[in-house]
Design a protein around this motif. Structure first.
Motif, PDB file in Angstrom:
ATOM      1  N   GLY A   1      25.134  -6.505  22.660  1.00 37.27           N
ATOM      2  CA  GLY A   1      25.452  -5.096  22.471  1.00 37.27           C
ATOM      3  C   GLY A   1      25.824  -4.746  21.047  1.00 37.27           C
ATOM      4  O   GLY A   1      26.834  -4.053  20.838  1.00 37.27           O
ATOM      5  N   VAL A   2      25.029  -5.199  20.073  1.00 35.70           N
ATOM      6  CA  VAL A   2      25.282  -4.772  18.694  1.00 35.70           C
ATOM      7  C   VAL A   2      25.212  -3.253  18.624  1.00 35.70           C
ATOM      8  O   VAL A   2      26.016  -2.590  17.975  1.00 35.70           O
ATOM      9  CB  VAL A   2      24.255  -5.414  17.740  1.00 35.70           C
ATOM     10  N   VAL A   3      24.234  -2.687  19.332  1.00 30.10           N
ATOM     11  CA  VAL A   3      24.133  -1.236  19.494  1.00 30.10           C
ATOM     12  C   VAL A   3      24.131  -0.944  20.989  1.00 30.10           C
ATOM     13  O   VAL A   3      23.370  -1.558  21.744  1.00 30.10           O
ATOM     14  CB  VAL A   3      22.857  -0.675  18.853  1.00 30.10           C
ATOM     15  N   LEU A   4      24.989  -0.038  21.405  1.00 29.67           N
ATOM     16  CA  LEU A   4      25.054   0.375  22.808  1.00 29.67           C
ATOM     17  C   LEU A   4      24.465   1.776  22.938  1.00 29.67           C
ATOM     18  O   LEU A   4      24.848   2.692  22.206  1.00 29.67           O
ATOM     19  CB  LEU A   4      26.495   0.380  23.318  1.00 29.67           C
ATOM     20  N   LEU A   5      23.533   1.935  23.859  1.00 27.52           N
ATOM     21  CA  LEU A   5      22.928   3.239  24.121  1.00 27.52           C
ATOM     22  C   LEU A   5      23.210   3.639  25.561  1.00 27.52           C
ATOM     23  O   LEU A   5      23.080   2.817  26.478  1.00 27.52           O
ATOM     24  CB  LEU A   5      21.414   3.201  23.894  1.00 27.52           C
ATOM     25  N   HIS A   6      23.583   4.885  25.773  1.00 23.09           N
ATOM     26  CA  HIS A   6      23.824   5.398  27.121  1.00 23.09           C
ATOM     27  C   HIS A   6      22.691   6.336  27.505  1.00 23.09           C
ATOM     28  O   HIS A   6      22.375   7.275  26.769  1.00 23.09           O
ATOM     29  CB  HIS A   6      25.155   6.144  27.195  1.00 23.09           C
ATOM     30  N   VAL A   7      22.065   6.077  28.653  1.00 18.98           N
ATOM     31  CA  VAL A   7      21.016   6.942  29.164  1.00 18.98           C
ATOM     32  C   VAL A   7      21.649   7.926  30.137  1.00 18.98           C
ATOM     33  O   VAL A   7      22.252   7.506  31.130  1.00 18.98           O
ATOM     34  CB  VAL A   7      19.911   6.133  29.872  1.00 18.98           C
TER      35      VAL A   7
END
Length: 351
Positions: free
Chosen positions: A184-190
């Motif tokens: 999770g270096v970058v976390l994206l929420h859908v």
């Protein structure tokens, strides 16, 4: 590995506009597209979080297709669908004779995705001991086939997805915290579909694109309003199923809010026969009535109720949720009363 266990594929294509993947212009989708643009041209690991059916794999494909690795393989693996005893072989491959049934060397998904993207769906379902091995590969950039003696270098971008609360899973000892930070270096929420219902018309058009327009059903204004009032527990996947069902049941027709309720399973489907006219109770007398005979009070009350329902539906242009609001009823209550009096969309159009 059979397709019902593992969904894996490769792709080789030039970068594609993100808008072709992430449909909709709602605020949550504009934010998501902006984030995807920012991460697409890097090799940082991305973890996509969101409810089931919200389109997490579509986001993964968008990141790959819009990035520098678009011409390289894209390989997808559902970690929750692989039997526990086979997932190591699926990821890392195996040598001939490594275990019973290993009759030939097999390359794993890490090797197949070399220079490209490996999408690990439902990462929260991965066995704990496999999490350790996955972390080692991510740290070292080397994979060893099951039964092999040498380590092979791999250059793979990892995109993972989950509908689970991994922070809670870490607390419960089911997921490694170090792997969580590595993935999770970058976390994206859908966002859920309920959070972006204004995108429904664009999504419908997207699902019907490429098909014969004469075969597609059409949703009128009241139908769109009814779809936007739905809570969408199945998210975009549920909407896609509804659109496919509508094209089958209402082939080439235009449907309204009543038709949407049928598609959502709220009302029994209307048969292709002329509807039976509702039996209207005796109207309320306009002049004083003598008490020489009993008064059918129930029939008179039902007459008032039916009249008010018809008026409310007319003012609401057939939108059941709006008519229920005008009548200060629950929508389900109004639907039951419509059934009781035989009010359906054909009758509403005739009135």
């Amino acid at each position: 590995m059979s397709s019902n266990i593992c969904a894996a594929e490769t792709a080789a294509a030039k970068p594609i506009a993100i808008e072709e993947y992430l449909i909709g212009d709602s605020a949550p989708m504009l934010l998501l597209r902006n984030m995807v643009r920012r991460v697409a041209n890097s090799s940082a690991s991305v973890m996509i979080c969101g409810a089931s059916g919200s389109g997490k794999e579509v986001v993964a494909r968008a990141i790959h297709a819009a990035g520098l690795r678009a011409s390289k393989p894209y390989v997808a693996l559902n970690c929750g669908a692989i039997p526990a005893e086979l997932i190591e072989s699926e990821l890392f491959g195996h040598e001939r004779g490594a275990f019973t049934g290993a009759q030939a060397r097999r390359t794993g998904h890490f090797e197949n995705a070399h220079k490209g993207t490996l999408f690990l769906d439902e990462i929260g379902d991965m066995r704990f001991d496999m999490q350790v091995k996955l972390l080692r590969v991510l740290e070292d950039g080397l994979v060893s086939r099951v039964g092999g003696n040498s380590a092979l270098p791999v250059d793979v971008r990892i995109i993972s997805a989950t509908h689970q609360n991994l922070e809670q899973a870490i607390t419960n000892g089911r997921f490694r915290q170090d792997l969580y930070f590595r993935l999770g270096v970058v976390l994206l929420h859908v966002p859920t579909l309920a959070e972006r219902v204004e995108d429904i018309p664009q999504l419908i058009a997207h699902f019907q694109r490429g098909k014969n327009s004469a075969d597609n059903c059409h949703f009128d204004h009241s139908a769109i309003a009814q779809l936007q009032a739905h809570d969408w527990p199945g998210n975009v996947r549920e909407l896609r199923n509804i659109v496919e069902r509508a094209n089958v049941l209402f082939h080439g027709e235009t449907i309204d809010a009543f038709g949407v309720d049928q598609l959502l399973g709220r009302m029994a489907p209307r048969m292709n026969v002329a509807p039976r006219a509702a039996t209207l109770p005796d109207p309320i007398p306009t002049k004083p009535q003598t008490w020489d005979a009993p008064i059918d009070l129930k029939a008179q009350i039902e007459g008032i109720e039916l009249e008010r329902i018809q008026i409310a539906l007319g003012r609401a242009d057939g939108v059941i949720s709006e008519a229920a609001r005008l009548l200060t009823l629950k929508r389900t209550t109004l639907i039951e009363k419509m059934r009781k009096y035989g009010v359906d969309r054909v009758m509403l159009q005739e009135n």
